[in-house]
Write a protein that holds these residues in place. Structure first.
Motif, PDB file in Angstrom:
ATOM      1  N   UNK A 236      12.283  -2.259 -50.429  1.00  0.00           N
ATOM      2  CA  UNK A 236      13.476  -1.674 -49.802  1.00  0.00           C
ATOM      3  C   UNK A 236      14.202  -2.699 -48.939  1.00  0.00           C
ATOM      4  N   UNK A 237      13.444  -3.542 -48.270  1.00  0.00           N
ATOM      5  CA  UNK A 237      14.057  -4.570 -47.439  1.00  0.00           C
ATOM      6  C   UNK A 237      14.841  -5.566 -48.287  1.00  0.00           C
ATOM      7  N   UNK A 238      14.322  -5.876 -49.463  1.00  0.00           N
ATOM      8  CA  UNK A 238      14.988  -6.850 -50.320  1.00  0.00           C
ATOM      9  C   UNK A 238      16.368  -6.389 -50.766  1.00  0.00           C
ATOM     10  N   UNK A 239      16.541  -5.067 -50.921  1.00  0.00           N
ATOM     11  CA  UNK A 239      17.882  -4.606 -51.321  1.00  0.00           C
ATOM     12  C   UNK A 239      18.659  -3.999 -50.145  1.00  0.00           C
ATOM     13  N   UNK A 240      18.126  -4.188 -48.924  1.00  0.00           N
ATOM     14  CA  UNK A 240      18.872  -3.787 -47.741  1.00  0.00           C
ATOM     15  C   UNK A 240      18.790  -2.326 -47.373  1.00  0.00           C
ATOM     16  N   UNK A 241      17.907  -1.560 -48.039  1.00  0.00           N
ATOM     17  CA  UNK A 241      17.816  -0.135 -47.761  1.00  0.00           C
ATOM     18  C   UNK A 241      17.205   0.101 -46.377  1.00  0.00           C
ATOM     19  N   UNK A 242      17.931   0.823 -45.546  1.00  0.00           N
ATOM     20  CA  UNK A 242      17.474   1.115 -44.184  1.00  0.00           C
ATOM     21  C   UNK A 242      16.670   2.413 -44.212  1.00  0.00           C
ATOM     22  N   UNK A 243      15.367   2.308 -44.001  1.00  0.00           N
ATOM     23  CA  UNK A 243      14.491   3.468 -44.040  1.00  0.00           C
ATOM     24  C   UNK A 243      14.042   3.840 -42.629  1.00  0.00           C
ATOM     25  N   UNK A 244      13.377   4.985 -42.519  1.00  0.00           N
ATOM     26  CA  UNK A 244      12.940   5.448 -41.206  1.00  0.00           C
ATOM     27  C   UNK A 244      12.000   4.454 -40.520  1.00  0.00           C
ATOM     28  N   UNK A 245      11.020   3.871 -41.222  1.00  0.00           N
ATOM     29  CA  UNK A 245      10.178   2.883 -40.528  1.00  0.00           C
ATOM     30  C   UNK A 245      10.986   1.738 -39.921  1.00  0.00           C
ATOM     31  N   UNK A 246      11.997   1.257 -40.622  1.00  0.00           N
ATOM     32  CA  UNK A 246      12.818   0.174 -40.088  1.00  0.00           C
ATOM     33  C   UNK A 246      13.637   0.648 -38.884  1.00  0.00           C
ATOM     34  N   UNK A 247      14.200   1.848 -38.988  1.00  0.00           N
ATOM     35  CA  UNK A 247      14.981   2.397 -37.871  1.00  0.00           C
ATOM     36  C   UNK A 247      14.124   2.504 -36.613  1.00  0.00           C
ATOM     37  N   UNK A 248      12.917   3.056 -36.769  1.00  0.00           N
ATOM     38  CA  UNK A 248      12.023   3.227 -35.619  1.00  0.00           C
ATOM     39  C   UNK A 248      11.523   1.885 -35.093  1.00  0.00           C
TER      40      UNK A 248
END
Length: 322
Positions: A236-248
């Protein structure tokens, strides 16, 4: 036996022989669809469908339809799986993904034009399945889910590496991009199972299960490992997808880097997200949707067997990450 096989085995046992027969007929229908539009498209479509998966969406169709022996249920089960597979193939094009479920993607094997055409085929055949039932309402249900999927994809692209994405916006995206098809699966089952009055309530159950499924999938993307997810850790990080773990994690560690371009960088950022101690929080939030889904079932006038089987589906979403 791995966790996924154990989950499916428990659901099949609860659903009984009728569920197993419907799934077998759906697999035959999917193979027939994949092979019936030319050798090249057939090769790619067959490979995509053969890559597996739990066929979770058809299972929801059949359980919500009381596993009745009805060709329309088979058509609906095939339709939701075809639409799901179409979105995966198109996602791989957008992400330039090399692997899906541990296998080379159509994009990696044959390039963008072949992958786009394969996704288009699967998408069109999904609606052909439902059109053949003669039910305008069924087509409307799947069309609404398809539109939601497209909106969710556009939202995901617009939010790529955006530091201002809130948990609420993330949840809205999950609802559109994933939960909408879970909801549609349950609605179609109620429609063809002779209980259209239950479609809203069963659809709500499906939506909650779909939300939990996506949220936990996003946790697994960070925690890995690749042999379990079938794709690189931090995809997900490789394609820039912002997920809940990254937000937190950004709230705990504001120095987390922006765009990453290599698998090694994605793995390193995943380590920092995990070190921020937020994965359990994200998991707890996902589990709350499972609880809500199961509570909604208790308010429905369903047989004990159906309630048990649907509860097992909800639990299986969690157990995949245990």
């Amino acid at each position: 036996m791995n966790t996924t096989q154990a989950q499916l085995g428990a659901v099949l046992a609860a659903g009984g022989p009728a569920l197993a027969r419907l799934l077998e007929r759906t697999e035959s229908r999917l193979a027939e669809v994949a092979e019936s539009h030319g050798a090249e498209l057939g090769r790619h479509a067959t490979g995509t469908l053969a890559a597996g998966g739990k066929r979770l969406r058809p299972v929801l169709v059949f359980l919500c339809g009381a596993a009745r022996d009805d060709q329309r249920l088979v058509a609906a089960g095939a339709a939701v799986e075809l639409l799901h597979m179409a979105t995966l193939v198109h996602d791989d094009v957008l992400d330039a993904a090399e692997l899906r479920r541990g296998r080379p993607t159509v994009f990696a094997q044959a390039g963008r034009p072949a992958a786009t055409a394969t996704g288009d085929l699967l998408f069109s055949r999904a609606f052909a399945q439902l059109a053949a039932t003669g039910s305008e309402e069924a087509v409307r249900v799947l069309s609404a889910a398809s539109s939601a999927l497209a909106r969710g994809e556009l939202m995901q692209r617009a939010d790529a590496w955006n530091e201002d994405v809130t948990p609420e916006r993330y949840l809205d995206r999950c609802r559109l991009k994933t939960a909408s098809l879970f909801e549609a699966s349950c609605r179609l089952g109620a429609l063809f199972g002779g209980r259209p009055d239950l479609a809203p309530a069963l659809g709500s159950f499906g939506e909650q299960v779909g939300l939990a499924f996506q949220m936990l999938d996003d946790v697994l993307d960070v925690s890995g490992p690749a042999e379990r997810t079938g794709k690189p850790r931090g995809a997900d990080l490789l394609d820039g997808t912002v997920t809940l773990p990254l937000i937190l994690a950004r709230r705990v560690d504001p120095t987390l880097p922006g765009p990453v371009t290599t698998v090694a960088e994605a793995s390193a950022v995943s380590d920092r997200i995990a070190a921020a101690g937020v994965l359990e929080d994200a998991r707890v939030q996902a589990l709350a949707h499972v609880v809500e889904a199961k509570q909604s079932l208790s308010q429905l006038n369903l047989s004990d067997e159906r309630l048990h089987a649907l509860s097992l589906v909800a639990d299986g979403v969690v157990e995949r990450y245990a």
